[in-house]
Scaffold this motif. Structure first.
Motif, PDB file in Angstrom:
ATOM      1  N   HIS A   1       0.824  -1.201   0.000  1.00 33.96           N
ATOM      2  CA  HIS A   1       0.000   0.000   0.000  1.00 33.96           C
ATOM      3  C   HIS A   1       0.863   1.258   0.000  1.00 33.96           C
ATOM      4  O   HIS A   1       2.052   1.207   0.327  1.00 33.96           O
ATOM      5  CB  HIS A   1      -0.909  -0.025   1.225  1.00 33.96           C
ATOM      6  CG  HIS A   1      -1.682  -1.297   1.344  1.00 33.96           C
ATOM      7  ND1 HIS A   1      -2.899  -1.494   0.753  1.00 33.96           N
ATOM      8  CD2 HIS A   1      -1.371  -2.466   1.975  1.00 33.96           C
ATOM      9  CE1 HIS A   1      -3.322  -2.715   1.008  1.00 33.96           C
ATOM     10  NE2 HIS A   1      -2.420  -3.330   1.757  1.00 33.96           N
ATOM     11  N   GLY A   2       0.231   2.382  -0.341  1.00 37.11           N
ATOM     12  CA  GLY A   2       0.969   3.620  -0.542  1.00 37.11           C
ATOM     13  C   GLY A   2       1.826   4.046   0.633  1.00 37.11           C
ATOM     14  O   GLY A   2       3.039   4.252   0.496  1.00 37.11           O
ATOM     15  N   ASP A   3       1.227   4.193   1.811  1.00 37.58           N
ATOM     16  CA  ASP A   3       1.999   4.659   2.956  1.00 37.58           C
ATOM     17  C   ASP A   3       3.051   3.629   3.381  1.00 37.58           C
ATOM     18  O   ASP A   3       4.129   4.003   3.852  1.00 37.58           O
ATOM     19  CB  ASP A   3       1.078   4.980   4.138  1.00 37.58           C
ATOM     20  CG  ASP A   3       0.450   6.367   4.028  1.00 37.58           C
ATOM     21  OD1 ASP A   3       0.847   7.131   3.123  1.00 37.58           O
ATOM     22  OD2 ASP A   3      -0.422   6.688   4.859  1.00 37.58           O
ATOM     23  N   VAL A   4       2.731   2.358   3.230  1.00 34.88           N
ATOM     24  CA  VAL A   4       3.700   1.316   3.573  1.00 34.88           C
ATOM     25  C   VAL A   4       4.923   1.411   2.661  1.00 34.88           C
ATOM     26  O   VAL A   4       6.071   1.386   3.120  1.00 34.88           O
ATOM     27  CB  VAL A   4       3.046  -0.081   3.459  1.00 34.88           C
ATOM     28  CG1 VAL A   4       4.082  -1.182   3.702  1.00 34.88           C
ATOM     29  CG2 VAL A   4       1.893  -0.211   4.451  1.00 34.88           C
ATOM     30  N   ILE A   5       4.681   1.545   1.367  1.00 31.89           N
ATOM     31  CA  ILE A   5       5.780   1.644   0.409  1.00 31.89           C
ATOM     32  C   ILE A   5       6.589   2.914   0.658  1.00 31.89           C
ATOM     33  O   ILE A   5       7.828   2.896   0.635  1.00 31.89           O
ATOM     34  CB  ILE A   5       5.239   1.599  -1.033  1.00 31.89           C
ATOM     35  CG1 ILE A   5       4.686   0.195  -1.331  1.00 31.89           C
ATOM     36  CG2 ILE A   5       6.322   1.972  -2.049  1.00 31.89           C
ATOM     37  CD1 ILE A   5       3.938   0.073  -2.642  1.00 31.89           C
ATOM     38  N   LYS A   6       5.916   4.015   0.922  1.00 34.57           N
ATOM     39  CA  LYS A   6       6.621   5.271   1.206  1.00 34.57           C
ATOM     40  C   LYS A   6       7.518   5.148   2.438  1.00 34.57           C
ATOM     41  O   LYS A   6       8.635   5.663   2.467  1.00 34.57           O
ATOM     42  CB  LYS A   6       5.611   6.400   1.384  1.00 34.57           C
ATOM     43  CG  LYS A   6       4.944   6.839   0.083  1.00 34.57           C
ATOM     44  CD  LYS A   6       3.674   7.632   0.322  1.00 34.57           C
ATOM     45  CE  LYS A   6       3.893   8.861   1.171  1.00 34.57           C
ATOM     46  NZ  LYS A   6       2.649   9.658   1.330  1.00 34.57           N
ATOM     47  N   ALA A   7       7.046   4.433   3.446  1.00 32.42           N
ATOM     48  CA  ALA A   7       7.850   4.244   4.652  1.00 32.42           C
ATOM     49  C   ALA A   7       9.080   3.395   4.370  1.00 32.42           C
ATOM     50  O   ALA A   7      10.174   3.660   4.881  1.00 32.42           O
ATOM     51  CB  ALA A   7       6.998   3.598   5.742  1.00 32.42           C
TER      52      ALA A   7
ATOM     53  N   ARG B   1       7.017  13.382   1.330  1.00 33.23           N
ATOM     54  CA  ARG B   1       7.589  13.915   0.086  1.00 33.23           C
ATOM     55  C   ARG B   1       7.668  12.848  -1.002  1.00 33.23           C
ATOM     56  O   ARG B   1       7.967  13.151  -2.163  1.00 33.23           O
ATOM     57  CB  ARG B   1       8.993  14.457   0.350  1.00 33.23           C
ATOM     58  CG  ARG B   1       9.062  15.545   1.415  1.00 33.23           C
ATOM     59  CD  ARG B   1      10.465  16.072   1.590  1.00 33.23           C
ATOM     60  NE  ARG B   1      10.540  17.061   2.664  1.00 33.23           N
ATOM     61  CZ  ARG B   1      11.557  17.904   2.836  1.00 33.23           C
ATOM     62  NH1 ARG B   1      12.589  17.869   1.998  1.00 33.23           N
ATOM     63  NH2 ARG B   1      11.556  18.758   3.830  1.00 33.23           N
ATOM     64  N   ILE B   2       7.443  11.599  -0.628  1.00 36.75           N
ATOM     65  CA  ILE B   2       7.571  10.460  -1.538  1.00 36.75           C
ATOM     66  C   ILE B   2       6.199  10.123  -2.106  1.00 36.75           C
ATOM     67  O   ILE B   2       5.186  10.232  -1.415  1.00 36.75           O
ATOM     68  CB  ILE B   2       8.170   9.257  -0.789  1.00 36.75           C
ATOM     69  CG1 ILE B   2       9.569   9.597  -0.264  1.00 36.75           C
ATOM     70  CG2 ILE B   2       8.218   8.015  -1.679  1.00 36.75           C
ATOM     71  CD1 ILE B   2      10.095   8.630   0.771  1.00 36.75           C
TER      72      ILE B   2
ATOM     73  N   VAL C   1      10.593   3.168   1.467  1.00 37.83           N
ATOM     74  CA  VAL C   1      11.486   4.008   0.666  1.00 37.83           C
ATOM     75  C   VAL C   1      12.234   5.002   1.562  1.00 37.83           C
ATOM     76  O   VAL C   1      13.441   5.219   1.397  1.00 37.83           O
ATOM     77  CB  VAL C   1      10.701   4.750  -0.433  1.00 37.83           C
ATOM     78  CG1 VAL C   1      11.580   5.801  -1.113  1.00 37.83           C
ATOM     79  CG2 VAL C   1      10.178   3.762  -1.467  1.00 37.83           C
ATOM     80  N   ALA C   2      11.532   5.608   2.508  1.00 38.09           N
ATOM     81  CA  ALA C   2      12.182   6.558   3.418  1.00 38.09           C
ATOM     82  C   ALA C   2      13.320   5.876   4.163  1.00 38.09           C
ATOM     83  O   ALA C   2      14.418   6.442   4.300  1.00 38.09           O
ATOM     84  CB  ALA C   2      11.169   7.134   4.400  1.00 38.09           C
ATOM     85  N   ASP C   3      13.081   4.662   4.632  1.00 40.70           N
ATOM     86  CA  ASP C   3      14.137   3.910   5.308  1.00 40.70           C
ATOM     87  C   ASP C   3      15.313   3.659   4.374  1.00 40.70           C
ATOM     88  O   ASP C   3      16.477   3.818   4.754  1.00 40.70           O
ATOM     89  CB  ASP C   3      13.580   2.586   5.827  1.00 40.70           C
ATOM     90  CG  ASP C   3      14.664   1.658   6.326  1.00 40.70           C
ATOM     91  OD1 ASP C   3      15.189   1.884   7.433  1.00 40.70           O
ATOM     92  OD2 ASP C   3      15.007   0.710   5.594  1.00 40.70           O
TER      93      ASP C   3
ATOM     94  N   ILE D   1      14.264  -1.601  -4.879  1.00 31.96           N
ATOM     95  CA  ILE D   1      15.311  -1.364  -3.891  1.00 31.96           C
ATOM     96  C   ILE D   1      16.252  -2.561  -3.866  1.00 31.96           C
ATOM     97  O   ILE D   1      15.806  -3.707  -3.923  1.00 31.96           O
ATOM     98  CB  ILE D   1      14.711  -1.159  -2.486  1.00 31.96           C
ATOM     99  CG1 ILE D   1      13.820   0.083  -2.449  1.00 31.96           C
ATOM    100  CG2 ILE D   1      15.815  -1.039  -1.429  1.00 31.96           C
ATOM    101  CD1 ILE D   1      13.029   0.226  -1.160  1.00 31.96           C
ATOM    102  N   ARG D   2      17.541  -2.277  -3.798  1.00 33.73           N
ATOM    103  CA  ARG D   2      18.531  -3.344  -3.596  1.00 33.73           C
ATOM    104  C   ARG D   2      19.279  -3.041  -2.302  1.00 33.73           C
ATOM    105  O   ARG D   2      19.946  -2.015  -2.177  1.00 33.73           O
ATOM    106  CB  ARG D   2      19.503  -3.459  -4.768  1.00 33.73           C
ATOM    107  CG  ARG D   2      20.473  -4.635  -4.633  1.00 33.73           C
ATOM    108  CD  ARG D   2      21.296  -4.823  -5.898  1.00 33.73           C
ATOM    109  NE  ARG D   2      20.433  -5.164  -7.025  1.00 33.73           N
ATOM    110  CZ  ARG D   2      20.517  -4.591  -8.225  1.00 33.73           C
ATOM    111  NH1 ARG D   2      21.416  -3.643  -8.451  1.00 33.73           N
ATOM    112  NH2 ARG D   2      19.699  -4.962  -9.197  1.00 33.73           N
ATOM    113  N   TYR D   3      19.112  -3.914  -1.326  1.00 35.47           N
ATOM    114  CA  TYR D   3      19.815  -3.767  -0.048  1.00 35.47           C
ATOM    115  C   TYR D   3      21.216  -4.349  -0.178  1.00 35.47           C
ATOM    116  O   TYR D   3      21.408  -5.388  -0.804  1.00 35.47           O
ATOM    117  CB  TYR D   3      19.058  -4.491   1.066  1.00 35.47           C
ATOM    118  CG  TYR D   3      17.708  -3.892   1.371  1.00 35.47           C
ATOM    119  CD1 TYR D   3      17.589  -2.743   2.141  1.00 35.47           C
ATOM    120  CD2 TYR D   3      16.543  -4.470   0.886  1.00 35.47           C
ATOM    121  CE1 TYR D   3      16.354  -2.180   2.418  1.00 35.47           C
ATOM    122  CE2 TYR D   3      15.298  -3.922   1.153  1.00 35.47           C
ATOM    123  CZ  TYR D   3      15.212  -2.786   1.917  1.00 35.47           C
ATOM    124  OH  TYR D   3      13.979  -2.230   2.181  1.00 35.47           O
TER     125      TYR D   3
END
Length: 237
Positions: A154-160, A175-176, A162-164, A186-188
């Protein structure tokens, strides 16, 4: 530990609540016609990618998205990817919620927000990040560093998440942007995550599959966690 797998974060397609300007939360809202078309279209982009695993939020809009986008997949449901618990805000029109005293806090200081009868945004972020990092480590161990896997959320989950990955405070995550049916990659690595794509709603995704590793002398090979100075050459297939 060297290279690690590549995570594709897929947001579900547009829902009836999205179209009506409501906050769905954990309600069983379904995709609308536009959302179903978006899911089918992102499936065309995902087709042919060697996905080592597909993991999803338990909510119906994510499962519907995957049924249309990846009909041959057998997704694993993980509660860690579920939408933020908005409590009494669920089902309310956004224009009404915008008048609530908590609204500017959600916008400017989300790390302090605890939704009435619901979840803290900081708790949502923590469990979402822990979920994808745990899956990523497991998939890397089982399938190797060239593995690509997908998580539908979901949107807020994905944004969180990405912020991390960007190393920014949760208070900046508004802002995301993560649009319906968008792909974020993402590649960790042991030193830092790399944000490969953000809110990608079109284009070829094949370049996200890591090329086979070549044996090179360790002394001349940059570490997997090193950023490409100057920007690098990008993905080539």
């Amino acid at each position: 530990m060297g290279s690690v797998a590549t995570l594709l974060l897929l947001r579900h397609g547009r829902t009836t609540a999205n179209a009506d300007g409501g906050l769905a939360g954990r309600q069983p809202v379904e995709l609308d016609d536009t959302g179903r078309a978006q899911a089918t279209a992102v499936g065309e982009r995902l087709r042919g990618l060697p996905l080592a695993a597909v993991v999803t939020s338990p909510l119906v809009r994510c499962r519907q998205t995957l049924e249309l986008a990846l009909p041959q997949a057998a997704p694993t449901v993980d509660e860690g990817l579920i939408e933020c618990g908005y409590g009494s805000w669920e089902g309310q029109p956004l224009k009404k919620l915008a008048k609530e005293p908590l609204w500017p806090v959600v916008q400017q200081h989300p790390s302090a927000v605890v939704f009435p009868d619901g979840e803290a945004m900081a708790a949502m972020a923590a469990r979402a990040v822990a979920t994808v990092r745990s899956w990523d480590a497991r998939i890397t161990a089982e399938h190797g560093p060239e593995a690509v896997w997908l998580a539908c959320s979901h949107g807020d989950v994905i944004k969180a998440i990405v912020a991390d990955a960007l190393g920014v405070h949760l208070d900046l995550f508004q802002r995301i942007v993560a649009d319906p049916a968008s792909v974020t990659a993402i590649r960790y690595t042991p030193l830092r995550p790399f944000l490969l794509r953000l809110n990608d709603t079109g284009g070829d995704l094949a370049g996200l599959v890591p090329p086979p590793r070549r044996r090179r002398r360790r002394a001349t090979r940059p570490a997997e966690s090193d950023a490409a100075v100057g920007g690098g050459a990008g993905a080539t297939r």
